[in-house]
Design a protein around this motif. Structure first.
Motif, PDB file in Angstrom:
ATOM      1  N   VAL A   1     -10.822   7.870 -15.320  1.00 29.63           N
ATOM      2  CA  VAL A   1     -10.029   9.054 -15.672  1.00 29.63           C
ATOM      3  C   VAL A   1      -8.645   8.974 -15.030  1.00 29.63           C
ATOM      4  N   ALA A   2      -8.576   8.483 -13.806  1.00 31.26           N
ATOM      5  CA  ALA A   2      -7.316   8.463 -13.068  1.00 31.26           C
ATOM      6  C   ALA A   2      -6.388   7.326 -13.491  1.00 31.26           C
TER       7      ALA A   2
ATOM      8  N   VAL B   1       0.835  -1.203   0.000  1.00 31.21           N
ATOM      9  CA  VAL B   1       0.000   0.000   0.000  1.00 31.21           C
ATOM     10  C   VAL B   1       0.867   1.248   0.000  1.00 31.21           C
ATOM     11  N   GLU B   2       1.954   1.226   0.748  1.00 29.94           N
ATOM     12  CA  GLU B   2       2.848   2.383   0.757  1.00 29.94           C
ATOM     13  C   GLU B   2       3.431   2.639  -0.620  1.00 29.94           C
ATOM     14  N   GLN B   3       3.584   1.584  -1.415  1.00 34.71           N
ATOM     15  CA  GLN B   3       4.126   1.745  -2.759  1.00 34.71           C
ATOM     16  C   GLN B   3       3.115   2.403  -3.702  1.00 34.71           C
ATOM     17  N   VAL B   4       1.828   2.047  -3.594  1.00 34.23           N
ATOM     18  CA  VAL B   4       0.844   2.568  -4.545  1.00 34.23           C
ATOM     19  C   VAL B   4       0.068   3.764  -4.003  1.00 34.23           C
ATOM     20  N   GLY B   5       0.076   3.983  -2.695  1.00 38.92           N
ATOM     21  CA  GLY B   5      -0.556   5.165  -2.145  1.00 38.92           C
ATOM     22  C   GLY B   5      -1.891   4.918  -1.460  1.00 38.92           C
ATOM     23  N   LEU B   6      -2.357   5.946  -0.743  1.00 44.19           N
ATOM     24  CA  LEU B   6      -3.609   5.885  -0.004  1.00 44.19           C
ATOM     25  C   LEU B   6      -4.803   5.932  -0.944  1.00 44.19           C
TER      26      LEU B   6
ATOM     27  N   ARG C   1      -4.377  11.477 -11.674  1.00 43.58           N
ATOM     28  CA  ARG C   1      -4.084  10.645 -12.837  1.00 43.58           C
ATOM     29  C   ARG C   1      -2.701  10.020 -12.765  1.00 43.58           C
ATOM     30  N   ALA C   2      -2.690   8.707 -12.779  1.00 41.57           N
ATOM     31  CA  ALA C   2      -1.470   7.904 -12.813  1.00 41.57           C
ATOM     32  C   ALA C   2      -1.867   6.575 -13.451  1.00 41.57           C
ATOM     33  N   PRO C   3      -2.014   6.539 -14.779  1.00 41.24           N
ATOM     34  CA  PRO C   3      -2.542   5.341 -15.439  1.00 41.24           C
ATOM     35  C   PRO C   3      -1.622   4.138 -15.284  1.00 41.24           C
TER      36      PRO C   3
END
Length: 320
Positions: free
Chosen positions: A217-218, A152-157, A267-269
Motif C-alpha cells: 500500500v505504501a 538512509v537520511e534521504q529515504v527516511g526511517l 504512501r510514497a510509491p
C-alpha cells in the motif's frame, strides 16, 4: 576518507546472548567508534550486566516494550557514524575483520547504500552461496548489515508501525527507488544463534503477512497495486496454510483497516521501473528464508562460542 561506524543493537530479555554479541563486536580488528544498546524493557537483569561488564557501551532502557523497529530508529537518530551497523543481540561476525571489510566495500562503492552480510544460523541455513562475488539483492537481513547514513537520511526511517519485522524490505525498496544499490557480500559471515527467547512463530507469520500488505500500500505504484496486493495475500496465505496457525489469515483480515491506514499514512510509491527491478531481485537473489531439509534424527546444535558448520546452498534462494 575512512567511514566511521556506529553500532545499534536492540535487545529484550536476552542478557547472556547480548554478552556474547557485544564481546565479539568489541573484539573486531576495527570495532565501531560507538555502540548503543537499546533495551526494550527487559526484566532479566540486562541493565545490571551492562553497567557492570560494558561501561563503555551506551545503554538506554526504554520504559516499555515499543518493538524492535522503534528501537532501531531510536538507535539511528541517536548515533553519529557515517555508517550504521545492525546486529541482533544473538548475532556476531564470524571473522575478526568482518566489519572492516564491510566498511571498505562501502568506501569503494559510493552508489551502494547497504551491504548484506552472509547469515549462517544454528539450524544449518546459509543465506548466500559462500565464495560468490558480491551481487545485488532486494533486501538485507536485520541481524547483519551495514547502512550508509546519508542514503538512509534521504529515504527516511523505518515505519515504526511495522513493529517487529519486514522493515528491511520496505527500506531497501525505497533505496532502490532512490537509485541506490543493496549488495550481498557472501564471504562476510555473520553467525545468528537464533535465541528462542521471544520467538513466537504465529506472531512472526502474522507480522510477515500484515507488513507485506502495508509495504504494498505504501510503496507500490498505482498501476501495479491490485495485482501486487492479490499476489502478496495469496503467497502469504499459502505459507500459513502449510505451516499454520490457520487463524493467521483471519487475524490479518481483521487488521485490514489498520493495514490501509498505516500504508496510506506513509504512501510514497517508487517508480514502476524501480519496483519491477526490485521484484526481479526478489525472485532471483533474495536471501534464503527456510532451513535446508534435515534427516529425522538430526538435531540443530547451538554453537554460541565457535564457528558453526552449516549446509551451503548452491545458489541464491528464490522468494515469494
Amino acid at each position: 576518507m575512512t567511514l566511521t561506524v556506529s553500532a545499534v543493537i536492540a535487545t529484550y530479555n536476552r542478557g547472556p546472548e547480548l554478552r556474547i554479541a557485544l564481546t565479539r563486536l568489541m573484539g573486531q580488528t576495527t570495532p565501531p567508534m560507538e555502540i548503543i544498546v537499546i533495551d526494550d524493557g527487559s526484566s532479566d537483569g540486562t541493565g545490571a550486566m551492562m553497567r557492570a561488564e560494558f561501561p563503555t557501551v551506551r545503554y538506554v532502557r526504554q520504559p516499555h516494550n515499543g518493538g524492535l523497529i522503534l528501537a532501531r530508529n531510536f538507535g539511528f537518530v541517536n548515533t553519529t557514524g557515517d555508517c550504521i551497523l545492525s546486529v541482533d543481540d544473538d548475532s556476531w561476525f564470524e571473522d575478526p575483520d568482518g566489519l572492516a571489510r564491510c566498511v571498505a566495500y562501502l568506501e569503494e562503492n559510493p552508489e551502494v547504500a547497504a551491504v548484506a552480510c552472509n547469515i549462517e544460523t544454528r539450524d544449518g541455513l546459509v543465506y548466500f552461496p559462500k565464495g560468490a562475488a558480491p551481487f545485488d539483492v532486494p533486501w538485507y537481513v536485520g541481524c547483519g548489515h551495514l547502512l550508509r547514513r546519508s542514503a538512509v537520511e534521504q529515504v527516511g526511517l523505518y515505519m515504526p508501525e511495522l513493529y517487529r519485522q519486514g522493515e528491511e524490505k520496505d527500506r531497501c525498496l525505497r533505496l532502490v527507488g532512490a537509485g541506490y544499490r543493496v549488495v550481498a557480500l557472501p564471504d562476510i559471515m555473520v553467525y545468528h544463534d537464533k535465541s528462542e527467547k521471544g520467538r513466537k512463530p504465529g506472531m512472526e507469520r502474522f507480522y510477515n503477512h500484515r507488513n507485506d500488505l502495508i509495504r504494498e500500500v505504501a510503496r507500490c505504484p498505482s498501476s501495479l497495486m491490485a495485482w501486487r496486493l492479490a499476489r502478496s495475500w495469496a503467497g502469504n496465505s499459502w505459507k500459513n496454510l502449510r505451516h499454520g496457525p490457520r487463524t493467521t489469515d483471519l487475524k490479518v483480515l481483521l487488521a485490514l483497516p489498520q493495514i490501509l491506514r498505516i500504508g496510506l499514512k506513509h504512501r510514497a510509491p517508487v517508480s514502476a521501473e524501480a519496483y519491477r527491478r526490485w521484484l526481479h531481485l526478489a525472485k532471483t537473489a533474495a536471501p534464503a528464508s527456510a532451513p535446508p531439509e534435515r534427516k529425522p534424527a538430526e538435531k540443530p546444535v547451538s554453537r554460541a562460542a565457535s564457528r558453526p558448520v552449516a549446509a551451503e546452498r548452491p545458489s541464491p534462494a528464490r522468494s515469494d
